[in-house]
Design a protein around this motif. Structure first.
Motif, PDB file in Angstrom:
ATOM      1  N   PHE A  82       5.276  -1.970  -4.664  1.00  0.00           N
ATOM      2  CA  PHE A  82       3.911  -2.385  -4.739  1.00  0.00           C
ATOM      3  C   PHE A  82       3.155  -2.869  -3.487  1.00  0.00           C
ATOM      4  N   ALA A  83       3.762  -3.422  -2.564  1.00  0.00           N
ATOM      5  CA  ALA A  83       2.831  -3.748  -1.291  1.00  0.00           C
ATOM      6  C   ALA A  83       2.525  -2.562  -0.557  1.00  0.00           C
ATOM      7  N   LEU A  84       3.400  -1.405  -0.731  1.00  0.00           N
ATOM      8  CA  LEU A  84       2.755  -0.356  -0.026  1.00  0.00           C
ATOM      9  C   LEU A  84       1.529   0.144  -0.674  1.00  0.00           C
ATOM     10  N   TYR A  85       1.640   0.269  -2.055  1.00  0.00           N
ATOM     11  CA  TYR A  85       0.535   0.844  -2.401  1.00  0.00           C
ATOM     12  C   TYR A  85      -0.800  -0.149  -2.402  1.00  0.00           C
ATOM     13  N   GLN A  86      -0.574  -1.334  -2.416  1.00  0.00           N
ATOM     14  CA  GLN A  86      -1.728  -2.183  -2.067  1.00  0.00           C
ATOM     15  C   GLN A  86      -2.227  -2.180  -0.710  1.00  0.00           C
ATOM     16  N   TYR A  87      -1.390  -2.085   0.275  1.00  0.00           N
ATOM     17  CA  TYR A  87      -1.854  -1.578   1.509  1.00  0.00           C
ATOM     18  C   TYR A  87      -2.732  -0.602   1.739  1.00  0.00           C
ATOM     19  N   ARG A  88      -2.292   0.623   1.009  1.00  0.00           N
ATOM     20  CA  ARG A  88      -3.023   1.686   1.134  1.00  0.00           C
ATOM     21  C   ARG A  88      -4.487   1.774   0.849  1.00  0.00           C
ATOM     22  N   GLU A  89      -4.419   0.929  -0.594  1.00  0.00           N
ATOM     23  CA  GLU A  89      -5.707   0.786  -1.192  1.00  0.00           C
ATOM     24  C   GLU A  89      -6.528  -0.188  -0.220  1.00  0.00           C
ATOM     25  N   ALA A  90      -6.086  -1.114   0.316  1.00  0.00           N
ATOM     26  CA  ALA A  90      -6.533  -1.967   1.261  1.00  0.00           C
ATOM     27  C   ALA A  90      -7.345  -1.161   2.331  1.00  0.00           C
ATOM     28  N   VAL A  91      -6.645  -0.302   3.088  1.00  0.00           N
ATOM     29  CA  VAL A  91      -6.978   0.440   4.160  1.00  0.00           C
ATOM     30  C   VAL A  91      -8.094   1.611   3.854  1.00  0.00           C
ATOM     31  N   ALA A  92      -7.997   1.979   2.601  1.00  0.00           N
ATOM     32  CA  ALA A  92      -9.040   2.965   2.052  1.00  0.00           C
ATOM     33  C   ALA A  92     -10.186   2.184   1.924  1.00  0.00           C
ATOM     34  N   ASP A  93     -10.149   1.038   1.390  1.00  0.00           N
ATOM     35  CA  ASP A  93     -11.458   0.315   0.989  1.00  0.00           C
ATOM     36  C   ASP A  93     -11.784  -0.877   2.104  1.00  0.00           C
ATOM     37  N   ASP A  94     -11.157  -0.868   3.190  1.00  0.00           N
ATOM     38  CA  ASP A  94     -11.173  -1.558   4.409  1.00  0.00           C
ATOM     39  C   ASP A  94     -11.526  -3.293   3.693  1.00  0.00           C
ATOM     40  N   LYS A  95     -10.697  -3.438   2.800  1.00  0.00           N
ATOM     41  CA  LYS A  95     -10.700  -4.915   2.445  1.00  0.00           C
ATOM     42  C   LYS A  95      -9.419  -5.465   2.038  1.00  0.00           C
ATOM     43  N   PHE A  96      -9.199  -6.272   2.812  1.00  0.00           N
ATOM     44  CA  PHE A  96      -7.710  -6.650   2.577  1.00  0.00           C
ATOM     45  C   PHE A  96      -7.375  -8.071   1.841  1.00  0.00           C
ATOM     46  N   SER A  97      -6.548  -8.077   1.035  1.00  0.00           N
ATOM     47  CA  SER A  97      -6.089  -9.304   0.395  1.00  0.00           C
ATOM     48  C   SER A  97      -4.788  -9.303  -0.138  1.00  0.00           C
ATOM     49  N   ALA A  98      -3.814 -10.384  -0.177  1.00  0.00           N
ATOM     50  CA  ALA A  98      -2.684 -10.239  -0.584  1.00  0.00           C
ATOM     51  C   ALA A  98      -2.592 -11.038  -2.094  1.00  0.00           C
ATOM     52  N   THR A  99      -3.823 -11.384  -2.795  1.00  0.00           N
ATOM     53  CA  THR A  99      -3.646 -11.874  -3.975  1.00  0.00           C
ATOM     54  C   THR A  99      -3.105 -11.142  -5.028  1.00  0.00           C
ATOM     55  N   THR A 100      -3.355  -9.927  -5.259  1.00  0.00           N
ATOM     56  CA  THR A 100      -3.006  -8.806  -6.221  1.00  0.00           C
ATOM     57  C   THR A 100      -1.410  -8.640  -5.979  1.00  0.00           C
ATOM     58  N   THR A 101      -0.844  -8.702  -4.669  1.00  0.00           N
ATOM     59  CA  THR A 101       0.599  -8.415  -4.479  1.00  0.00           C
ATOM     60  C   THR A 101       1.318  -9.487  -4.980  1.00  0.00           C
ATOM     61  N   ILE A 102       0.740 -10.744  -4.526  1.00  0.00           N
ATOM     62  CA  ILE A 102       1.497 -12.035  -4.878  1.00  0.00           C
ATOM     63  C   ILE A 102       1.633 -12.266  -6.370  1.00  0.00           C
ATOM     64  N   ALA A 103       0.436 -11.841  -7.075  1.00  0.00           N
ATOM     65  CA  ALA A 103       0.425 -12.212  -8.487  1.00  0.00           C
ATOM     66  C   ALA A 103       1.365 -11.162  -9.009  1.00  0.00           C
ATOM     67  N   ALA A 104       1.410 -10.000  -8.522  1.00  0.00           N
ATOM     68  CA  ALA A 104       2.305  -9.001  -9.257  1.00  0.00           C
ATOM     69  C   ALA A 104       3.984  -9.679  -8.827  1.00  0.00           C
ATOM     70  N   MET A 105       4.426  -9.874  -7.929  1.00  0.00           N
ATOM     71  CA  MET A 105       5.701 -10.573  -7.486  1.00  0.00           C
ATOM     72  C   MET A 105       5.900 -11.806  -8.443  1.00  0.00           C
ATOM     73  N   LEU A 106       4.911 -12.803  -8.682  1.00  0.00           N
ATOM     74  CA  LEU A 106       5.100 -13.794  -9.586  1.00  0.00           C
ATOM     75  C   LEU A 106       5.109 -13.107 -11.080  1.00  0.00           C
ATOM     76  N   THR A 107       4.334 -12.436 -11.603  1.00  0.00           N
ATOM     77  CA  THR A 107       4.647 -11.790 -12.682  1.00  0.00           C
ATOM     78  C   THR A 107       5.975 -11.212 -13.152  1.00  0.00           C
ATOM     79  N   PHE A 108       6.441 -10.546 -11.899  1.00  0.00           N
ATOM     80  CA  PHE A 108       7.951  -9.913 -12.246  1.00  0.00           C
ATOM     81  C   PHE A 108       8.736 -11.160 -12.177  1.00  0.00           C
ATOM     82  N   VAL A 109       8.659 -12.283 -11.223  1.00  0.00           N
ATOM     83  CA  VAL A 109       9.590 -13.324 -11.708  1.00  0.00           C
ATOM     84  C   VAL A 109       9.683 -14.189 -13.002  1.00  0.00           C
ATOM     85  N   LEU A 110       8.275 -14.168 -13.288  1.00  0.00           N
ATOM     86  CA  LEU A 110       8.056 -14.911 -14.633  1.00  0.00           C
ATOM     87  C   LEU A 110       8.490 -14.049 -16.001  1.00  0.00           C
TER      88      LEU A 110
END
Length: 424
Positions: A82-110
């Motif tokens: 998931f982090a890899l795909y988020q990184y590729r999206e961030a590079v393409a959009d030139d907009k970096f944020s870890a929020t969605t990655t952290i939210a996905a990890m928390l969703t998995f844990v929950l």
């Protein structure tokens, strides 16, 4: 029937993912298909993956170590992809944020927690997660408007609560029953938190425009200081209606603050004090509203100071400790009459200190004496502020504050009598 409960937990895990994904999808709803790394479907699948992981780990064949290996292994693999795909999206959009990655990890844990049977924690954490995600604009706007002085005050509050408080002993120290450093400091934290909360609320809603709002915030900090300040400012101007409104708003807030402190620190005293304090606050607020609408003078107000200056906090702690000690000593040496005398004298400057002392002694005092001590302090403080208004303020300012104060005390007395009559 045995398979129904695991299936329900899995559905619960998927539901958590769908709820989180709804917020993430809405946030990027204007993006074209294929431009979003994660939306409703993706997060629903993340919740399902976490649920299946939890179901596998909960199987009878796995021990504690085996379950931990399964959960850790699948979580690490998912997080990496998931982090890899988020990184590729961030590079393409030139907009970096870890929020969605952290939210996905928390969703998995929950989802894993839900599948393993901890539905209460999973649901509560899921709601909290969505609330935090949805509050992005509010939180960002708050940080942008936050000044260094306010941030420093928040850090001081956190230090007072989580660093200093645990280090203080709870057992009383000193003669006459002693003073509990932990309890005294806890009251300082409560007062500071109320002051800081009121200050931040004004900052979030915009600059205070009008003596009514400024007086209400001043009442959170010190209604006596607010009355004195407005009294001095009222001299030399033609009208003082709005300044009187500010002073009375501060007194109304002070009544409410006293009721809150009593409710938090000595709830058994509440039934006898809530009604008169509420009646006094309503009368004060009513007069403040009437005077504020008249606008008979310039009524310019200044921005209230940050309530979290460390020096003022330490002075408050020293005053609370001193008054608490004097109250205990007076009650011990002079009996109940000594406590009433101390309450009356302390009320000339502040009510909070008396509330601290009396609530700390509530277990050793009769109900009637405890209520009388707090009541006398409130009456003394109200009368003293009216006297300050007359002495230091203009004639019109003093008469307005005096008239409203008398009306508030009459209303409080009537409410107390009514409460006693109904109780009887």
């Amino acid at each position: 029937m045995d398979a129904i409960e695991p299936l329900q937990r899995l559905i619960f895990a998927i539901a958590i993912g769908v709820i989180v994904g709804t917020e993430r999808h809405w946030r990027e709803r204007d993006e074209a298909d294929g431009k979003r790394t994660a939306g409703i479907r993706t997060f629903g699948l993340v919740g399902m993956l976490g649920g299946i992981t939890g179901s596998i780990a909960a199987m009878p064949g796995f021990g504690a170590v085996g379950a931990a290996v399964v959960i850790a292994g699948l979580f690490a693999a998912f997080a990496a992809v998931f982090a890899l795909y988020q990184y590729r999206e961030a590079v393409a959009d030139d907009k970096f944020s870890a929020t969605t990655t952290i939210a996905a990890m928390l969703t998995f844990v929950l989802g894993t927690l839900a599948a393993m049977g901890n539905l209460t924690l999973a649901s509560a954490a899921g709601v909290a997660l969505v609330a935090i995600l949805a509050s992005r604009d509010v939180l960002h706007g708050f940080v942008e408007r936050l000044s260094w002085a306010e941030l420093r005050s928040a850090i001081v509050l956190l230090g007072m609560t989580f660093v200093v408080l645990p280090l203080l002993p709870e057992d009383p120290i000193g003669p006459f029953g002693g003073i509990s450093p932990s309890r005294t400091w806890l009251l300082v934290i409560i007062l500071a938190a109320i002051s800081f909360g009121g200050y931040v609320a004004v900052r979030l809603l915009g600059p205070a425009r009008g003596e009514l709002v400024a007086g209400a915030i001043g009442g959170v900090i010190s209604s006596t200081a607010t009355t004195l300040t407005n009294a001095r400012r009222s001299t030399g101007i033609e009208g003082s209606s709005t300044l009187a409104a500010g002073a009375l708003a501060a007194s109304a807030v002070s009544y409410v603050r006293t009721a809150i402190l009593v409710g938090v620190l000595a709830a058994p005293l509440g039934p006898a004090l809530f009604l008169p304090l509420g009646a006094g606050a309503i009368v004060m607020a009513g007069f403040a509203w009437i005077f504020a609408r008249r606008h008979d003078g310039p009524g310019e107000h200044s921005q209230p100071k940050n309530p979290f200056d460390i020096v003022s906090v330490l002075k408050m702690a020293a005053m609370l400790t001193a008054v608490a000690f004097l109250s205990r000593a007076a009650a011990s040496l002079l009996g109940d009459g000594g406590l009433i005398l101390v309450s009356a004298l302390s009320g000339l400057a502040d009510v909070d200190a008396v509330v601290v002392a009396v609530t700390g002694m509530a277990a050793d005092l009769s109900h009637m004496i405890a209520v009388a001590a707090i009541g006398v302090a409130v009456i003394s403080n109200t009368v003293s502020k009216a006297a300050y208004a007359i002495i230091f303020g203009s004639r019109s300012f003093g008469l307005r504050v005096l008239g409203a104060s008398v009306a508030a005390l009459v209303a409080a007395a009537a409410a107390y009598w009514l409460g006693v009559s109904l109780g009887a």
